[in-house]
Design an enzyme around this catalytic site. Structure first.
Site, PDB file in Angstrom:
ATOM      1  N   GLU A 196       0.819  -1.215   0.000  1.00  0.00           N
ATOM      2  CA  GLU A 196       0.000   0.000   0.000  1.00  0.00           C
ATOM      3  C   GLU A 196       0.853   1.264   0.000  1.00  0.00           C
ATOM      4  O   GLU A 196       0.429   2.295  -0.545  1.00  0.00           O
ATOM      5  CB  GLU A 196      -0.901   0.019   1.245  1.00  0.00           C
ATOM      6  CG  GLU A 196      -1.690   1.300   1.371  1.00  0.00           C
ATOM      7  CD  GLU A 196      -2.601   1.315   2.569  1.00  0.00           C
ATOM      8  OE1 GLU A 196      -3.816   1.250   2.367  1.00  0.00           O
ATOM      9  OE2 GLU A 196      -2.098   1.370   3.708  1.00  0.00           O
ATOM     10  N   ASP A 197       2.025   1.181   0.606  1.00  0.00           N
ATOM     11  CA  ASP A 197       2.831   2.392   0.750  1.00  0.00           C
ATOM     12  C   ASP A 197       3.537   2.816  -0.531  1.00  0.00           C
ATOM     13  O   ASP A 197       4.060   3.925  -0.606  1.00  0.00           O
ATOM     14  CB  ASP A 197       3.856   2.197   1.879  1.00  0.00           C
ATOM     15  CG  ASP A 197       3.158   2.031   3.215  1.00  0.00           C
ATOM     16  OD1 ASP A 197       2.160   2.733   3.437  1.00  0.00           O
ATOM     17  OD2 ASP A 197       3.593   1.188   4.013  1.00  0.00           O
ATOM     18  N   HIS A 240       1.035   6.353  10.095  1.00  0.00           N
ATOM     19  CA  HIS A 240       0.367   6.828   8.891  1.00  0.00           C
ATOM     20  C   HIS A 240      -1.034   7.306   9.262  1.00  0.00           C
ATOM     21  O   HIS A 240      -1.579   6.899  10.294  1.00  0.00           O
ATOM     22  CB  HIS A 240       0.204   5.692   7.869  1.00  0.00           C
ATOM     23  CG  HIS A 240       1.476   5.230   7.240  1.00  0.00           C
ATOM     24  ND1 HIS A 240       1.894   3.917   7.262  1.00  0.00           N
ATOM     25  CD2 HIS A 240       2.421   5.911   6.523  1.00  0.00           C
ATOM     26  CE1 HIS A 240       3.042   3.807   6.610  1.00  0.00           C
ATOM     27  NE2 HIS A 240       3.378   4.995   6.145  1.00  0.00           N
ATOM     28  N   ILE A 268       5.328  -5.522  13.281  1.00  0.00           N
ATOM     29  CA  ILE A 268       6.175  -4.552  12.558  1.00  0.00           C
ATOM     30  C   ILE A 268       5.299  -3.423  11.988  1.00  0.00           C
ATOM     31  O   ILE A 268       5.506  -2.934  10.886  1.00  0.00           O
ATOM     32  CB  ILE A 268       7.038  -5.225  11.471  1.00  0.00           C
ATOM     33  CG1 ILE A 268       6.212  -6.131  10.560  1.00  0.00           C
ATOM     34  CG2 ILE A 268       8.169  -6.022  12.113  1.00  0.00           C
ATOM     35  CD1 ILE A 268       6.988  -6.622   9.339  1.00  0.00           C
ATOM     36  N   CYS A 288      -2.409  -2.008   4.742  1.00  0.00           N
ATOM     37  CA  CYS A 288      -1.033  -1.952   4.204  1.00  0.00           C
ATOM     38  C   CYS A 288      -0.710  -3.119   3.290  1.00  0.00           C
ATOM     39  O   CYS A 288       0.174  -3.028   2.444  1.00  0.00           O
ATOM     40  CB  CYS A 288       0.012  -1.995   5.310  1.00  0.00           C
ATOM     41  SG  CYS A 288      -0.478  -1.344   6.865  1.00  0.00           S
TER      42      CYS A 288
END
Ligand code: CIR
Length: 258
Positions: free
Chosen positions: A66-67, A164, A245, A251
């Site tokens: 996703e990032d 985020h 993590i 994500c």
């Protein structure tokens, strides 16, 4: 309606992913793989065609696709991650994006701008973008410029603690927001129906609306009950190993075709 999703199988270096909670210990890789398969099946059960990319051992966080990009209905933006170890993941997502969008509608955020997709939350034609440790003002400015011709609006949201924006706030549908922590009362989200998340279940603020159902991380009964009470079918998906993590449900995929 999300028609496609892109995911990437984690590599065994997942155990070295960036984390703000080292006390949780490293992810169990085998369990992470099992959970990843279940995540894919959950998306498929909601009518999403999932492209599964191979592991990239040199990038411990690369399953958090996703990032690396933001996907609109007829455009895609390749991001520029703020985390130095994640910057080059974008080159590896590009081929999968090219399968879905023509080159002319694939755009890029470039340095010194930074932007990570986890900071971008879509509400119809509006894109809320968290100004975080990973996404800077220049990245948001470029994103705004790119989206303007497509008639999309960009609204920056200042973040202080959250990794985020979507760590803390997620849009369901029908004007409803799941909100936890710092952004809960912010003026940025006036006009939304807010579903407050108790601090002990804050991780589940990152639940994922997909085609009128909601994927909720397993083990968060208050959030699950609140979402069910709104009438959404809920699919609990265990992400315990990704949580270690700082990763959550959103994500783990890039969704396209809304
Ligand atoms: C990172 O710190 O970049 C990863 N360990 C977690 C990324 C989570 N991504 C997301 O929330 N969109």
């Amino acid at each position: 309606m999300f028609k496609h999703a892109i995911v990437r199988t984690p590599g065994s270096t997942l155990t070295r992913g960036i984390t703000s909670q080292p006390e949780l210990g490293p992810p169990d890789y085998q369990l992470a793989l099992t959970q990843h398969s279940a995540y894919i099946r959950a998306l498929e059960s909601l009518g999403v065609k999932v492209s599964v990319l191979p592991p990239l051992e040199e990038y411990p966080d690369s399953c958090f696709v996703e990032d690396t990009a933001v996907l609109g209905e007829n455009w895609a933006v390749i991001s520029c991650p703020g985390a130095p170890s994640r910057k080059d993941e974008t080159a590896h997502i590009l081929p999968a994006i090219r399968e879905l969008y023509p080159e002319v509608h694939i755009h890029r955020i470039t340095g010194p701008g930074t932007l990570e997709g986890g900071d971008v939350m879509q509400v119809e034609d509006t894109f809320y973008v968290g100004r975080s440790a990973r996404t800077n003002d220049e990245g948001i400015r470029q994103f705004q410029e790119i989206l303007r011709p497509y008639g999309c609006r960009v609204v920056p949201v200042k973040l202080h603690d959250a990794l985020h924006l979507k760590t803390a706030v997620n849009y369901l549908s029908h004007g409803r927001l799941l909100v936890a922590g710092e952004t809960g009362g912010g003026a940025d989200f006036a006009g939304f129906e807010k579903i407050p998340i108790p601090p002990e279940e804050a991780y589940a603020a990152n639940s994922l609306w997909v085609n009128d159902s909601v994927l909720v991380p397993a083990g968060f009964p208050c959030v699950e009950a609140a979402i069910r009470a709104l009438g959404y079918p809920v699919l609990p998906v265990d992400t315990s190993e990704y949580r270690k993590i700082d990763g959550g449900l959103s994500c783990l995929s890039l969704r396209a075709g809304r």
